[in-house]
Design an enzyme around this catalytic site. Structure first.
Site, PDB file in Angstrom:
ATOM      1  N   SER A   1       0.760  -1.169   0.143  1.00 54.50           N
ATOM      2  CA  SER A   1       0.061   0.035  -0.045  1.00 54.50           C
ATOM      3  C   SER A   1       0.927   1.378  -0.222  1.00 54.50           C
ATOM      4  O   SER A   1       1.902   1.274   0.243  1.00 54.50           O
ATOM      5  CB  SER A   1      -0.975   0.038   1.385  1.00 54.50           C
ATOM      6  OG  SER A   1      -1.709  -1.377   1.480  1.00 54.50           O
TER       7      SER A   1
HETATM    8  N1  SAM Z   1       0.072  -4.768   4.191  1.00 52.08           N
HETATM    9  C1  SAM Z   1       0.693  -5.407   3.001  1.00 52.08           C
HETATM   10  C2  SAM Z   1       1.958  -4.796   2.656  1.00 52.08           C
HETATM   11  O1  SAM Z   1       2.400  -4.061   3.591  1.00 52.08           O
HETATM   12  O2  SAM Z   1       2.694  -5.214   1.749  1.00 52.08           O
HETATM   13  C3  SAM Z   1      -0.302  -4.942   1.784  1.00 52.08           C
HETATM   14  C4  SAM Z   1      -1.228  -6.068   1.590  1.00 52.08           C
HETATM   15  S1  SAM Z   1      -2.169  -6.194   0.221  1.00 52.08           S
HETATM   16  C5  SAM Z   1      -3.004  -4.750  -0.037  1.00 52.08           C
HETATM   17  C6  SAM Z   1      -3.509  -7.164   0.831  1.00 52.08           C
HETATM   18  C7  SAM Z   1      -3.186  -8.491   1.086  1.00 52.08           C
HETATM   19  O3  SAM Z   1      -4.349  -9.352   1.737  1.00 52.08           O
HETATM   20  C8  SAM Z   1      -2.579  -9.417   0.047  1.00 52.08           C
HETATM   21  O4  SAM Z   1      -1.410  -9.909   0.308  1.00 52.08           O
HETATM   22  C9  SAM Z   1      -3.606 -10.576  -0.037  1.00 52.08           C
HETATM   23  O5  SAM Z   1      -3.038 -11.965  -0.434  1.00 52.08           O
HETATM   24  C10 SAM Z   1      -4.071 -10.297   1.600  1.00 52.08           C
HETATM   25  N2  SAM Z   1      -5.602 -11.096   1.480  1.00 52.08           N
HETATM   26  C11 SAM Z   1      -6.649 -11.086   0.982  1.00 52.08           C
HETATM   27  N3  SAM Z   1      -7.638 -11.849   1.360  1.00 52.08           N
HETATM   28  C12 SAM Z   1      -6.995 -12.475   2.555  1.00 52.08           C
HETATM   29  C13 SAM Z   1      -7.585 -13.383   3.688  1.00 52.08           C
HETATM   30  N4  SAM Z   1      -9.007 -13.684   3.798  1.00 52.08           N
HETATM   31  N5  SAM Z   1      -6.788 -13.579   4.539  1.00 52.08           N
HETATM   32  C14 SAM Z   1      -5.388 -13.080   4.506  1.00 52.08           C
HETATM   33  N6  SAM Z   1      -5.154 -12.244   3.718  1.00 52.08           N
HETATM   34  C15 SAM Z   1      -5.745 -11.932   2.580  1.00 52.08           C
END
Ligand code: SAM
Length: 226
Positions: A73
C-alpha cells in the site's frame, strides 16, 4: 546488499535520505503526528519489501505491485491506518494481509506481540525472509483465511486489515479484546471507507473515515474467490 561494499553502503545512505524525505513530504505534511508511527517509518527500509526491479521506486507516494495482483500500500495510507490504531507499544496485534511484510515490519516497532496472516503462502514465506534480513524476528506469520481472524491467539488489542470487505467480518469483531480497536477498509470493489471499530463495555462503536481503494479480502468473511 553487502554492506562491506562501499557502493552498497552509498546506496543504503541514498535510500535513508529518501526515507526521511518520504516521512516529511508524504506523512507529516498530510497530518500524521503519532511519534511511534513516524519513528517506525524512519527506521524500516521499504526497499527490502518491494520487488527488486522496483527498488528505485520504493519511496514513491504510491502503492506498488508485489505480484499475484496484490500491492504494497501507499505509505500514507499505511501510516493513517496505523495512527488510527492508537498504539502505545504494549498491545497484542493481529494484522490481516501480510503481503510484502512492510506494514508487518512497521507494526512490529509499535506493539508488543504481533501476529500476521495472509492467504497466499508465497507472500508469507517472502515476507518472513525480508523481515529476517532486517533483523525483525518478532512477528508470528501464518498462512490462512484472515477474514476469520486467528482465533487460537485471540483476543487482540488491535486488528488491522489491509484488504477490503463488504462488511466488518463478525469473527474479527468477536476477537477484539475489551477496549480493542479494529481498523479496515469497508465498501465495494469501486471504493471503500476506512472504518474504525472499538469494543467498549461490550458494545461496538463504529466510525467511518475517509475514502480509500484496497484489493479485496478474499475469504469467508470477505469476498468469494474470483
Ligand atoms: N500490508 C501489505 C504490505 O505492507 O505489503 C499489503 C497488503 S495487500 C494490499 C492485501 C493482502 O491481503 C494481500 O497480500 C492478499 O493476499 C491478502 N488477503 C486477501 N484476502 C485475505 C484473507 N482472507 N486472509 C489473509 N490475507 C488476505
Amino acid at each position: 546488499m553487502d554492506t562491506s561494499r562501499p557502493a552498497d553502503r552509498r546506496k543504503l545512505k541514498e535510500y535513508e535520505k529518501l526515507r526521511h524525505r518520504m516521512v516529511e513530504e508524504q506523512l507529516i505534511s498530510r497530518g500524521i503526528r503519532d511519534p511511534l508511527v513516524l519513528r517506525a517509518f524512519r527506521i524500516v527500509p521499504r526497499e527490502f519489501f518491494v520487488p527488486s526491479f522496483l527498488k528505485n521506486s520504493a519511496y514513491k507516494d504510491a502503492p506498488l505491485p508485489i505480484g499475484r495482483g496484490q500491492t504494497i500500500s501507499q505509505p500514507y495510507i499505511v501510516a493513517r491506518m496505523m495512527e488510527m490504531l492508537e498504539l502505545s507499544g504494549a498491545e497484542r496485534v493481529l494484522e490481516v494481509g501480510t503481503g510484502s511484510g512492510y506494514q508487518t515490519a512497521l507494526l512490529s516497532h509499535c506493539c508488543d506481540v504481533l501476529y500476521s496472516i495472509d492467504r497466499i503462502e508465497a507472500f508469507v514465506k517472502k515476507a518472513r525472509k525480508a523481515l529476517d534480513s532486517i533483523g525483525l524476528f518478532k512477528p508470528f506469520l501464518y498462512t490462512g483465511d484472515g477474514s476469520l481472524g486467528y482465533p487460537s491467539k485471540a483476543p487482540y488489542d488491535r486488528i488491522i486489515v489491509s484488504a477490503a470487505a463488504p462488511l466488518l467480518p463478525r469473527p474479527l469483531i468477536d476477537q477484539l479484546a475489551e477496549g480493542g480497536v479494529l481498523v479496515m477498509p469497508v465498501g465495494d470493489e469501486w471504493g471503500q471507507k476506512l472504518v474504525r471499530a472499538v469494543r467498549k463495555e461490550g458494545e461496538i462503536i463504529v466510525e467511518k473515515n475517509e475514502g480509500c481503494l484496497f484489493v479485496p479480502l478474499i475469504g469467508e468473511g470477505g469476498w468469494k474467490e474470483p
